[in-house]
Design a protein around this motif. Sequence first.
Motif, PDB file in Angstrom:
ATOM      1  N   ASP A   1      34.260  -6.508 -45.894  1.00 32.19           N
ATOM      2  CA  ASP A   1      35.056  -7.581 -45.314  1.00 32.19           C
ATOM      3  C   ASP A   1      34.149  -8.632 -44.667  1.00 32.19           C
ATOM      4  O   ASP A   1      34.058  -8.742 -43.447  1.00 32.19           O
ATOM      5  CB  ASP A   1      36.043  -7.028 -44.288  1.00 32.19           C
ATOM      6  CG  ASP A   1      37.192  -6.283 -44.948  1.00 32.19           C
ATOM      7  OD1 ASP A   1      37.233  -6.252 -46.189  1.00 32.19           O
ATOM      8  OD2 ASP A   1      38.038  -5.741 -44.224  1.00 32.19           O
ATOM      9  N   ARG A   2      33.473  -9.395 -45.528  1.00 32.28           N
ATOM     10  CA  ARG A   2      32.562 -10.473 -45.117  1.00 32.28           C
ATOM     11  C   ARG A   2      31.426  -9.962 -44.234  1.00 32.28           C
ATOM     12  O   ARG A   2      31.363 -10.243 -43.036  1.00 32.28           O
ATOM     13  CB  ARG A   2      33.319 -11.596 -44.394  1.00 32.28           C
ATOM     14  CG  ARG A   2      33.858 -12.665 -45.303  1.00 32.28           C
ATOM     15  CD  ARG A   2      34.317 -13.878 -44.522  1.00 32.28           C
ATOM     16  NE  ARG A   2      33.181 -14.612 -43.983  1.00 32.28           N
ATOM     17  CZ  ARG A   2      33.293 -15.553 -43.052  1.00 32.28           C
ATOM     18  NH1 ARG A   2      34.465 -15.860 -42.546  1.00 32.28           N
ATOM     19  NH2 ARG A   2      32.226 -16.184 -42.626  1.00 32.28           N
TER      20      ARG A   2
ATOM     21  N   ASP B   1      36.991 -18.964 -49.224  1.00 30.86           N
ATOM     22  CA  ASP B   1      37.886 -17.853 -48.972  1.00 30.86           C
ATOM     23  C   ASP B   1      38.364 -17.205 -50.265  1.00 30.86           C
ATOM     24  O   ASP B   1      39.015 -16.167 -50.245  1.00 30.86           O
ATOM     25  CB  ASP B   1      39.087 -18.340 -48.167  1.00 30.86           C
ATOM     26  CG  ASP B   1      39.814 -17.220 -47.456  1.00 30.86           C
ATOM     27  OD1 ASP B   1      39.168 -16.228 -47.116  1.00 30.86           O
ATOM     28  OD2 ASP B   1      41.033 -17.328 -47.272  1.00 30.86           O
TER      29      ASP B   1
ATOM     30  N   ASN C   1      38.622 -10.640 -43.276  1.00 29.01           N
ATOM     31  CA  ASN C   1      38.978 -10.697 -44.694  1.00 29.01           C
ATOM     32  C   ASN C   1      40.462 -11.024 -44.800  1.00 29.01           C
ATOM     33  O   ASN C   1      41.312 -10.141 -44.850  1.00 29.01           O
ATOM     34  CB  ASN C   1      38.664  -9.387 -45.406  1.00 29.01           C
ATOM     35  CG  ASN C   1      38.788  -9.507 -46.915  1.00 29.01           C
ATOM     36  OD1 ASN C   1      39.381 -10.453 -47.418  1.00 29.01           O
ATOM     37  ND2 ASN C   1      38.229  -8.555 -47.637  1.00 29.01           N
TER      38      ASN C   1
ATOM     39  N   ARG D   1      34.071 -12.513 -48.745  1.00 31.57           N
ATOM     40  CA  ARG D   1      35.054 -11.444 -48.782  1.00 31.57           C
ATOM     41  C   ARG D   1      34.873 -10.615 -50.045  1.00 31.57           C
ATOM     42  O   ARG D   1      34.743 -11.158 -51.132  1.00 31.57           O
ATOM     43  CB  ARG D   1      36.454 -12.031 -48.718  1.00 31.57           C
ATOM     44  CG  ARG D   1      36.768 -12.653 -47.350  1.00 31.57           C
ATOM     45  CD  ARG D   1      37.751 -13.808 -47.453  1.00 31.57           C
ATOM     46  NE  ARG D   1      37.971 -14.420 -46.149  1.00 31.57           N
ATOM     47  CZ  ARG D   1      37.193 -15.379 -45.635  1.00 31.57           C
ATOM     48  NH1 ARG D   1      36.159 -15.826 -46.335  1.00 31.57           N
ATOM     49  NH2 ARG D   1      37.441 -15.883 -44.453  1.00 31.57           N
TER      50      ARG D   1
END
Length: 637
Positions: free
Chosen positions: A435-436, A13, A456, A353
């Motif tokens: 966003d990923r 993350d 995200n 992310r």
Amino acid sequence: MNEQFEIIEDQDDIPSNPTSNPRVADLINARLSRRGFFKGLMATSAVAGAYMATNGVVRAQDASTLTFKSIPQKITKTHAVADGYDANILIRYGDKVVADAPAFVPGAVDAVSQNKQFGYNNDFIAFMPLPIGSDSSDHGLLCVNHEYTNAELMWPGLKDAMGVSQEQALHEIAAHGHSVVEVKKTGGTWQVVDGSKYARRISALDTEMVITGAVAGHDRLKTSSDPTGTRVIGTLNNCAGGKTPWGTILIAEENFNGYFGGDISKTNEERNYKRLGISTDSWYSWVKYFDRFNVEKEPNEPNKFGWMVEIDPYDPTSTPKKRSALGRFKHEGATVILNKDNSVVAYSGDDQRFDYLYKFVASKKFNPNDRAANMDILEDGTLYVAKFNEDGSVNWMPLVHGDGPLTAQNDFNSQADVLIETRRAADLLGATQMDRPEDVEPNPVNGKVYVMLTNNSKRKEANIVNPRVENIHGHVLELTPPGGTGKDADHTADTFTWDIFLLGGNPANSDDKSSYHPGAESWVSCPDNMAVDHKGRLWISTDGAPKSDIPDGMHATDVSGAGRALTKFFFACPEGAEMCGPEFTPDGTTLFVAVQHPADGSTFDAPSTRWPDFADGMPPRPSVVAITKQDGGEIAS
């Protein structure tokens, strides 16, 4: 989530993109502020108005072309599927793959046996018809990725992956990789063909692979076990994938960074490894036992991972090939479409992310009459990264050595350097932070491309699309190539247009600011993988709905007409599990899905569910499920 997975997620993350490149959230905000709302959902709302009943509720059964009734979004200890359908377990972790594989023994530590058995945490699924080149839908090869292992669910007495012994570590290594099994439907039921000549296990234990393209033989890939820089043992963290028109499969190497440890400052690759998230602390114990995972002892070994791997499932003696031309990053997959001029185009998302969306266009064109001539098409071509613009356009920027900033002045001395450090090259070009981005799939029916942006949690800027400090539910983008619809769409073009298809979240929660069709029967959180059926409808799998009590599973929706973005819930995973790998047979009568890490968050000694066996002493087992309609017809039709 189990403790090990929490650790992995926490580390993963942490964004590793240091740039100030534009973020997709900011672009969406600017675009929506200017336009007032986005075209796709304006169209959805307009069409939906025709289906409003007198009480103001959209009659979903009239709007959607999907014929099933949604099931409740409720977590239970087992799976659930829509009424009128059967969902049967086809193959489970530890089941026999090759002919001489022994039976599964719960809690056993046996890498040799595991190397012949179905691996752990099944993800990507490809159905490859038999005979090759046919459109058979009742006989074929099932090709399945094994992404990672949950040691605490595999053996008693463990809390996380770092506590395993050397023997257990070897077993874990064997449980990674890929399985190929022959499957056949007899009397309406799918079964694995025992003793198939096609059966194969590919693992990080002993499967040798070759590295192709501009990177092959480069000094940055040379190791003590391979001074040529052209070969490597195995593949790691195989998430999603793709299929080619010539009958091979592509499997992704996603979060490979977590398998390595050691002080990266003691290597010549510190900048490279930092950008990919390699750190001193590995997610696995392997680094304690095997030098290849210690960057201080084998400083170039991580450069052999992060690629797309091409495999010929029809030839179990063939050598898998890592296709460096498609770039090196945390590939979620690579989905291939054949352009109208027989150009081969592959789309891929970098699943982290604030990282990027990519497209690859091969140099050679597909020859429909000569399979052998196509086998190395992916060895050479142009890799592009996406830049999204406020006016609704997308520019595909080529990642080519010598162009713009990709020169020796920025330490790119060849195309090999560009491909090894794809992320840094994309940084310098000013690609749009996403966003990923996970699964990216072209829809052959309408010619558009759909991008799953899972979430995200690190994005702090609120905007009209996701007016929360964290985009915890994700969204789906719709990209449109020029040239027309369906087969007329030109996927090789340098400029597309973009819009938003749906915004995840709970419509009942105003803080989520989600956007669907007003008659949506289900709400989506963390879209991950997807499949496209005969009618061009999207089937969206989910992974990790946060702060909620809904299960992961399979949602479906139309992409146009009255049912656009009207989501319906078809299949629910058991407690702790994630939905992966949706794959239809050519005739659409079977949907294969992969149920990954059931009972996540618990242990072998006290599992939260014993799915799918529900037998005393039997641990939860990741499994592939075959879903069929009870009347034998096409799913959702």
